[in-house]
Design an enzyme around this catalytic site. Sequence first.
Site, PDB file in Angstrom:
ATOM      1  N   TYR A  98      27.474  48.847  47.390  1.00  0.00           N
ATOM      2  CA  TYR A  98      26.249  48.779  46.433  1.00  0.00           C
ATOM      3  C   TYR A  98      25.123  50.038  46.587  1.00  0.00           C
ATOM      4  N   GLU A 140      29.942  36.977  45.743  1.00  0.00           N
ATOM      5  CA  GLU A 140      31.521  37.611  45.888  1.00  0.00           C
ATOM      6  C   GLU A 140      31.884  37.258  47.297  1.00  0.00           C
ATOM      7  N   TYR A 210      44.507  40.884  32.981  1.00  0.00           N
ATOM      8  CA  TYR A 210      45.238  40.247  32.016  1.00  0.00           C
ATOM      9  C   TYR A 210      45.177  38.876  32.104  1.00  0.00           C
ATOM     10  N   GLY A 272      43.746  37.596  21.996  1.00  0.00           N
ATOM     11  CA  GLY A 272      42.777  36.621  22.465  1.00  0.00           C
ATOM     12  C   GLY A 272      43.213  35.139  22.962  1.00  0.00           C
ATOM     13  N   THR A 274      45.783  34.455  24.800  1.00  0.00           N
ATOM     14  CA  THR A 274      46.530  34.181  26.162  1.00  0.00           C
ATOM     15  C   THR A 274      45.991  33.095  26.774  1.00  0.00           C
ATOM     16  N   PRO A 275      44.421  33.127  27.111  1.00  0.00           N
ATOM     17  CA  PRO A 275      43.865  32.006  27.901  1.00  0.00           C
ATOM     18  C   PRO A 275      44.141  30.639  27.235  1.00  0.00           C
ATOM     19  N   PHE A 385      37.799  40.427  26.279  1.00  0.00           N
ATOM     20  CA  PHE A 385      38.745  41.448  26.670  1.00  0.00           C
ATOM     21  C   PHE A 385      38.113  42.869  26.784  1.00  0.00           C
ATOM     22  N   GLY A 386      37.023  42.923  27.700  1.00  0.00           N
ATOM     23  CA  GLY A 386      36.432  44.264  27.871  1.00  0.00           C
ATOM     24  C   GLY A 386      34.949  43.848  28.654  1.00  0.00           C
ATOM     25  N   PRO A 387      34.242  44.994  28.960  1.00  0.00           N
ATOM     26  CA  PRO A 387      32.922  44.664  29.505  1.00  0.00           C
ATOM     27  C   PRO A 387      32.202  43.794  28.495  1.00  0.00           C
TER      28      PRO A 387
HETATM   29  C1  LIG Z   1      39.070  39.256  31.479  1.00  0.00           C
HETATM   30  C2  LIG Z   1      40.206  40.235  30.609  1.00  0.00           C
HETATM   31  C3  LIG Z   1      41.227  39.507  30.309  1.00  0.00           C
HETATM   32  C4  LIG Z   1      42.050  40.308  29.421  1.00  0.00           C
HETATM   33  N1  LIG Z   1      43.384  39.660  29.022  1.00  0.00           N
HETATM   34  C5  LIG Z   1      44.241  40.431  28.330  1.00  0.00           C
HETATM   35  C6  LIG Z   1      45.525  39.834  28.123  1.00  0.00           C
HETATM   36  O1  LIG Z   1      45.626  38.457  28.206  1.00  0.00           O
HETATM   37  N2  LIG Z   1      46.232  40.759  27.284  1.00  0.00           N
HETATM   38  C7  LIG Z   1      45.954  41.795  27.043  1.00  0.00           C
HETATM   39  O2  LIG Z   1      46.701  42.546  26.317  1.00  0.00           O
HETATM   40  N3  LIG Z   1      44.772  42.531  27.363  1.00  0.00           N
HETATM   41  C8  LIG Z   1      44.057  41.882  28.104  1.00  0.00           C
HETATM   42  N4  LIG Z   1      42.801  42.328  28.442  1.00  0.00           N
HETATM   43  C9  LIG Z   1      42.500  43.721  28.333  1.00  0.00           C
HETATM   44  C10 LIG Z   1      43.330  44.638  29.039  1.00  0.00           C
HETATM   45  O3  LIG Z   1      42.568  44.517  30.397  1.00  0.00           O
HETATM   46  C11 LIG Z   1      43.138  46.269  28.873  1.00  0.00           C
HETATM   47  O4  LIG Z   1      41.823  46.515  28.467  1.00  0.00           O
HETATM   48  C12 LIG Z   1      43.998  46.502  27.713  1.00  0.00           C
HETATM   49  O5  LIG Z   1      45.429  46.280  28.160  1.00  0.00           O
HETATM   50  C13 LIG Z   1      44.031  48.076  27.421  1.00  0.00           C
HETATM   51  O6  LIG Z   1      44.119  48.880  28.425  1.00  0.00           O
HETATM   52  P1  LIG Z   1      44.706  50.257  28.514  1.00  0.00           P
HETATM   53  O7  LIG Z   1      44.649  50.917  29.789  1.00  0.00           O
HETATM   54  O8  LIG Z   1      46.276  50.214  27.895  1.00  0.00           O
HETATM   55  O9  LIG Z   1      43.810  51.060  27.529  1.00  0.00           O
HETATM   56  P2  LIG Z   1      42.666  52.210  27.979  1.00  0.00           P
HETATM   57  O10 LIG Z   1      43.503  53.419  28.411  1.00  0.00           O
HETATM   58  O11 LIG Z   1      41.972  51.468  28.906  1.00  0.00           O
HETATM   59  O12 LIG Z   1      42.004  52.392  26.721  1.00  0.00           O
HETATM   60  C14 LIG Z   1      41.148  51.468  25.989  1.00  0.00           C
HETATM   61  C15 LIG Z   1      40.589  51.856  24.752  1.00  0.00           C
HETATM   62  O13 LIG Z   1      40.093  53.115  24.697  1.00  0.00           O
HETATM   63  C16 LIG Z   1      40.494  54.157  23.891  1.00  0.00           C
HETATM   64  N5  LIG Z   1      40.264  55.519  24.675  1.00  0.00           N
HETATM   65  C17 LIG Z   1      40.816  55.835  25.741  1.00  0.00           C
HETATM   66  N6  LIG Z   1      40.402  56.999  26.237  1.00  0.00           N
HETATM   67  C18 LIG Z   1      39.582  57.540  25.184  1.00  0.00           C
HETATM   68  C19 LIG Z   1      38.689  58.701  25.116  1.00  0.00           C
HETATM   69  N7  LIG Z   1      38.741  59.747  25.902  1.00  0.00           N
HETATM   70  N8  LIG Z   1      37.930  58.732  24.087  1.00  0.00           N
HETATM   71  C20 LIG Z   1      37.769  57.519  23.170  1.00  0.00           C
HETATM   72  N9  LIG Z   1      38.265  56.468  23.238  1.00  0.00           N
HETATM   73  C21 LIG Z   1      39.364  56.375  24.364  1.00  0.00           C
HETATM   74  C22 LIG Z   1      41.995  53.800  23.876  1.00  0.00           C
HETATM   75  O14 LIG Z   1      42.298  54.435  22.633  1.00  0.00           O
HETATM   76  C23 LIG Z   1      41.785  52.509  23.887  1.00  0.00           C
HETATM   77  O15 LIG Z   1      41.646  51.906  22.530  1.00  0.00           O
HETATM   78  C24 LIG Z   1      41.734  41.659  29.163  1.00  0.00           C
HETATM   79  C25 LIG Z   1      40.741  42.324  29.798  1.00  0.00           C
HETATM   80  C26 LIG Z   1      39.428  41.453  30.136  1.00  0.00           C
HETATM   81  C27 LIG Z   1      38.390  42.262  30.718  1.00  0.00           C
HETATM   82  C1  HEM Z   2      23.483  45.609  41.143  1.00  0.00           C
HETATM   83  C2  HEM Z   2      24.540  46.545  41.035  1.00  0.00           C
HETATM   84  C3  HEM Z   2      25.754  46.145  40.048  1.00  0.00           C
HETATM   85  C4  HEM Z   2      25.614  45.470  38.638  1.00  0.00           C
HETATM   86  C5  HEM Z   2      24.312  44.983  37.991  1.00  0.00           C
HETATM   87  C6  HEM Z   2      26.845  45.701  38.153  1.00  0.00           C
HETATM   88  C7  HEM Z   2      27.159  45.154  36.947  1.00  0.00           C
HETATM   89  C8  HEM Z   2      28.362  45.174  36.489  1.00  0.00           C
HETATM   90  C9  HEM Z   2      28.784  44.737  35.132  1.00  0.00           C
HETATM   91  C10 HEM Z   2      27.727  44.075  34.063  1.00  0.00           C
HETATM   92  C11 HEM Z   2      29.947  44.761  34.855  1.00  0.00           C
HETATM   93  C12 HEM Z   2      30.776  44.426  33.559  1.00  0.00           C
HETATM   94  C13 HEM Z   2      31.318  42.979  33.781  1.00  0.00           C
HETATM   95  C14 HEM Z   2      32.101  42.508  32.660  1.00  0.00           C
HETATM   96  O1  HEM Z   2      31.480  42.079  31.733  1.00  0.00           O
HETATM   97  O2  HEM Z   2      33.272  42.537  32.729  1.00  0.00           O
HETATM   98  C15 HEM Z   2      30.592  45.289  36.227  1.00  0.00           C
HETATM   99  C16 HEM Z   2      31.848  45.753  36.189  1.00  0.00           C
HETATM  100  C17 HEM Z   2      32.387  46.651  37.090  1.00  0.00           C
HETATM  101  N1  HEM Z   2      31.697  47.081  38.294  1.00  0.00           N
HETATM  102 FE1  HEM Z   2      29.695  46.612  38.690  1.00  0.00          FE
HETATM  103  N2  HEM Z   2      27.652  46.256  39.212  1.00  0.00           N
HETATM  104  C18 HEM Z   2      26.863  46.656  40.127  1.00  0.00           C
HETATM  105  C19 HEM Z   2      27.556  46.986  41.234  1.00  0.00           C
HETATM  106  C20 HEM Z   2      28.838  47.797  41.419  1.00  0.00           C
HETATM  107  C21 HEM Z   2      29.206  48.582  42.292  1.00  0.00           C
HETATM  108  C22 HEM Z   2      28.387  48.685  43.812  1.00  0.00           C
HETATM  109  C23 HEM Z   2      30.699  49.057  42.181  1.00  0.00           C
HETATM  110  C24 HEM Z   2      31.458  49.908  43.112  1.00  0.00           C
HETATM  111  C25 HEM Z   2      31.143  51.235  43.162  1.00  0.00           C
HETATM  112  C26 HEM Z   2      30.723  48.633  40.864  1.00  0.00           C
HETATM  113  C27 HEM Z   2      32.016  48.520  40.062  1.00  0.00           C
HETATM  114  C28 HEM Z   2      32.417  47.916  39.033  1.00  0.00           C
HETATM  115  C29 HEM Z   2      33.726  47.911  38.387  1.00  0.00           C
HETATM  116  C30 HEM Z   2      34.760  48.934  38.988  1.00  0.00           C
HETATM  117  C31 HEM Z   2      33.548  47.365  37.324  1.00  0.00           C
HETATM  118  C32 HEM Z   2      34.666  46.847  36.131  1.00  0.00           C
HETATM  119  C33 HEM Z   2      34.647  48.260  35.452  1.00  0.00           C
HETATM  120  C34 HEM Z   2      35.837  48.380  34.289  1.00  0.00           C
HETATM  121  O3  HEM Z   2      36.687  47.802  34.798  1.00  0.00           O
HETATM  122  O4  HEM Z   2      35.340  49.125  33.263  1.00  0.00           O
HETATM  123  N3  HEM Z   2      29.545  47.743  40.358  1.00  0.00           N
HETATM  124  N4  HEM Z   2      29.465  45.741  36.996  1.00  0.00           N
END
Ligand SMILES: Cc1cc2nc3c(=O)[nH]c(=O)nc-3n(C[C@H](O)[C@H](O)[C@H](O)COP(=O)(O)OP(=O)(O)OC[C@H]3O[C@@H](n4cnc5c(N)ncnc54)[C@H](O)[C@@H]3O)c2cc1C
Ligand code: HEM
Length: 392
Positions: A98, A140, A210, A272, A274-275, A385-387
């Site tokens: 942090y 956490e 996943y 979507g 899966t869960p 399934f993303g931020p």
């Molecule tokens: C809570 C949660 C649950 C999930 N559950 C599942 C699940 O059950 N099953 C499942 O299949 N997935 C699930 N996902 C999604 C999964 O985590 C991944 O995000 C997904 O598999 C894609 O990952 P990847 O590494 O293959 O793609 P990434 O490499 O992360 O790419 C993601 C996207 O970004 C694009 N991208 C990559 N590089 C660039 C660039 N340079 N410029 C522009 N665009 C770019 C790619 O083309 C792609 O469309 C879940 C996600 C979350 C957060």
């Molecule tokens: C007050 C401080 C912080 C805030 C408000 C914050 C906020 C967030 C939020 C909003 C997300 C996305 C959650 C979701 O919707 O899935 C996230 C994911 C994440 N955060 Fe933080 N965060 C903080 C600190 C940190 C720190 C200290 C680290 C480590 C260096 C960190 C690393 C990550 C990573 C790795 C993810 C997942 C990113 C991804 O998979 O793309 N965060 N955080």
Amino acid sequence: MLSAKSAEVVEATLPAVGGAIGDITPLFYERMFAAHPELLRDLFNRGNQANGTQRQALAGSIAAFATALIAHPDQRPDAMLARIAHKHVSVGIRNDQYRIVHEHLFAAIVDVLGEAVTPEVAAAWDEVYWLMANALVAVEDRLRAEVAAGGDPADLWRPYTVVARYQETDTVTTFLVRPADGRPAPVARPGQYVSVRTELADGAHQIRQYSLSGTADGALRFSVKREPGGEVSAHLQDHLHTGGAVELSPPLGDIALADGDGPVLLASAGIGNTPMTAMLHHLAATGSPRTVVSVHGDRDQLSHAFRADLAQLTAKLPNATAHVFYEQPLGEWPAERTGLVDLSTVEVPAGTTAYLCGPLPFLRTVREQLLAAGVPAADIHYEVFGPDLWLV
Ligand SMILES: Cc1cc2nc3c(=O)[nH]c(=O)nc-3n(C[C@H](O)[C@H](O)[C@H](O)COP(=O)(O)OP(=O)(O)OC[C@H]3O[C@@H](n4cnc5c(N)ncnc54)[C@H](O)[C@@H]3O)c2cc1C
Ligand code: HEM
């Protein structure tokens, strides 16, 4: 709670800070990754970094937290914190990190806003940051202890072996995995996800989430859809075979089927489901008498993963119905179930708790339709399934 003095300054500067987030975030990540390249290689999702989605989430959530503090000074936005904390624990972030985020975020704010960041303004935003950071750290720490299940809370990653894999559709592969360390499989609440850590060809360790699509006899099941241009989904499908090794976090995620006896609506689109499949398995395994309404949308029958599970589990439950929508159905299919998911033709029982998972436009539409059908906002839960850009 924010001090009265800081609250005033934060309220006055919120429009300027909020308006500059688009400039602050790229600078923040550039600075942080220049100082700590290992964070981009092995911790942050570099796919999200490349496509920009995670960038908005972190700083945007701080602005959203500040807005919530100003609007309700005596409440903490716990739902937002829980989602972030579960994600943080699942990727293994440490409390000391942090300070790193703080240093580079505040340097980026000064770079962008310049002299507007007086010592008074800096102190007020510092207070917001540490209120949020400390609240996250507390949640956490608690979560880490909870999911450690007798293991070391600092030791997040556990080795698993793939005991089976099968193809659900052309693009979706299911992996059944068992712990390889001799300890029992963790307990998962239906709807939770695991983080999967993978070493890619360039040596980077990338982490993705996943959702579990079920658990059985000491094994966890997750299903991966191949994302076009995606790194990890392709890597898992191409390189993770039966007998192979994979590292998983404990099951985490704040969206899980709550116990109770009221009606449940499970709405999903595409992967979507899966869960939802895990929730249905749980309901069927416990012989639940609850009214269960499943609604699913997909392109067609062939792209619909867990099609057979949905039919079999619905048949097994005494009070369950399933409504499937296909955009381009193959063969005969009812006209009212052709196209995108539309809840206007689905009866939503009074007292329903709804669980949603799918792309953002799907979530928005279904949520609006549920609100219109009288389901209170507090009873509508969703997984993305993303931020979660609804946070910002
Ligand atoms: C809570 C949660 C649950 C999930 N559950 C599942 C699940 O059950 N099953 C499942 O299949 N997935 C699930 N996902 C999604 C999964 O985590 C991944 O995000 C997904 O598999 C894609 O990952 P990847 O590494 O293959 O793609 P990434 O490499 O992360 O790419 C993601 C996207 O970004 C694009 N991208 C990559 N590089 C660039 C660039 N340079 N410029 C522009 N665009 C770019 C790619 O083309 C792609 O469309 C879940 C996600 C979350 C957060
Ligand atoms: C007050 C401080 C912080 C805030 C408000 C914050 C906020 C967030 C939020 C909003 C997300 C996305 C959650 C979701 O919707 O899935 C996230 C994911 C994440 N955060 Fe933080 N965060 C903080 C600190 C940190 C720190 C200290 C680290 C480590 C260096 C960190 C690393 C990550 C990573 C790795 C993810 C997942 C990113 C991804 O998979 O793309 N965060 N955080």
